[in-house]
Motif scaffolding. Structure first.
Motif, PDB file in Angstrom:
ATOM      1  N   ARG A  82     -22.142  16.906  21.405  1.00 18.85           N
ATOM      2  CA  ARG A  82     -23.046  16.248  21.996  1.00 18.85           C
ATOM      3  C   ARG A  82     -21.959  15.418  22.893  1.00 18.85           C
ATOM      4  N   ASP A  83     -22.264  15.744  24.327  1.00 20.20           N
ATOM      5  CA  ASP A  83     -21.315  14.973  25.450  1.00 20.20           C
ATOM      6  C   ASP A  83     -22.003  13.542  25.596  1.00 20.20           C
ATOM      7  N   THR A  84     -21.071  12.883  26.387  1.00 21.33           N
ATOM      8  CA  THR A  84     -21.559  11.520  26.722  1.00 21.33           C
ATOM      9  C   THR A  84     -22.616  11.422  27.700  1.00 21.33           C
ATOM     10  N   GLY A  85     -23.446  10.620  27.116  1.00 20.24           N
ATOM     11  CA  GLY A  85     -24.750  10.587  28.137  1.00 20.24           C
ATOM     12  C   GLY A  85     -25.908  11.655  27.479  1.00 20.24           C
ATOM     13  N   ALA A  86     -25.457  12.408  26.885  1.00 16.22           N
ATOM     14  CA  ALA A  86     -26.366  13.647  26.376  1.00 16.22           C
ATOM     15  C   ALA A  86     -27.425  13.048  25.239  1.00 16.22           C
ATOM     16  N   ALA A  87     -28.540  13.684  25.131  1.00 17.08           N
ATOM     17  CA  ALA A  87     -29.831  13.192  24.426  1.00 17.08           C
ATOM     18  C   ALA A  87     -29.241  13.428  23.004  1.00 17.08           C
ATOM     19  N   GLU A 164     -22.620  11.121  17.295  1.00 18.55           N
ATOM     20  CA  GLU A 164     -22.523  10.391  18.334  1.00 18.55           C
ATOM     21  C   GLU A 164     -21.991  10.904  19.362  1.00 18.55           C
ATOM     22  N   GLU A 165     -21.888  10.343  20.732  1.00 19.75           N
ATOM     23  CA  GLU A 165     -21.342  10.881  21.676  1.00 19.75           C
ATOM     24  C   GLU A 165     -19.751  11.575  21.748  1.00 19.75           C
ATOM     25  N   ASN A 166     -19.578  12.621  22.354  1.00 17.36           N
ATOM     26  CA  ASN A 166     -18.265  13.060  22.467  1.00 17.36           C
ATOM     27  C   ASN A 166     -17.941  13.676  21.317  1.00 17.36           C
TER      28      ASN A 166
END
Length: 170
Positions: A82-87, A164-166
């Motif tokens: 999960r990247d930054t800003g991804a669903a 969580e992101e990243n």
């Protein structure tokens, strides 16, 4: 003679009643046996959401592939980043019981994203987080207990695990 057979029948009836009562009391004191059930990533009751990939068939799309399949339940796994800003990416599982454990595979490398950051909800309430900053030794840690929740009421529960992101998780 008539009175002695009346006493014998009465004594027998009382003894049978006492034995029945004793058996009932012993049964009520019998310990409840706990049962552990292992649920693999292919279980149809796990509801995945977001960008999960089937690890053993994802080819070059998956940057991280476990190096010892014998240490993986069923030799199958799911993989997600999960990247930054991804669903949101995660899964839901419904079970009945008092305890639940969630295990994963953790990769340790600073060359690819391998930080693991997860949030656990039980019955809609956030109860725990898991954070693993990777070591830089390019190794896998198998069957890592990312969550262990105990002493729930013995009813049906829903768990939600979200990345969580990243974050990367196997």
């Amino acid at each position: 003679m008539g009175s002695s057979s009346l006493i014998s029948r009465h004594s027998f009836g009382r003894s049978l009643f006492i034995l029945s009562l004793l058996f009932t009391i012993l049964l009520s004191w019998a310990p409840v046996l706990a049962v552990n059930i292992t649920v693999d990533d292919h279980d149809n009751n796990i509801k995945y959401f977001g960008g999960w990939r089937q690890g053993e068939t994802c080819g070059t799309v998956c940057q991280i592939k476990p190096d010892d399949l014998t240490r993986i339940e069923g030799q199958t796994w799911k993989d997600a980043t999960r990247d930054t800003g991804a669903a949101p990416i995660g899964f839901n599982y419904t079970f009945q019981g008092t305890d639940i454990y969630v295990f994963g595979i953790v990769y340790n490398s600073l060359r690819v994203r391998s930080t693991v950051y997860l949030t656990l909800k039980v019955d809609g309430a956030k109860v725990d987080t898991y954070f693993h900053p990777p070591r830089d030794d390019n190794t896998f840690d198998y069957r890592v207990p990312v969550f262990a929740i105990h002493n729930l009421t013995d009813t049906t529960h829903d768990i939600d695990v979200e990345m969580e992101e990243n974050s990367h998780f196997i």
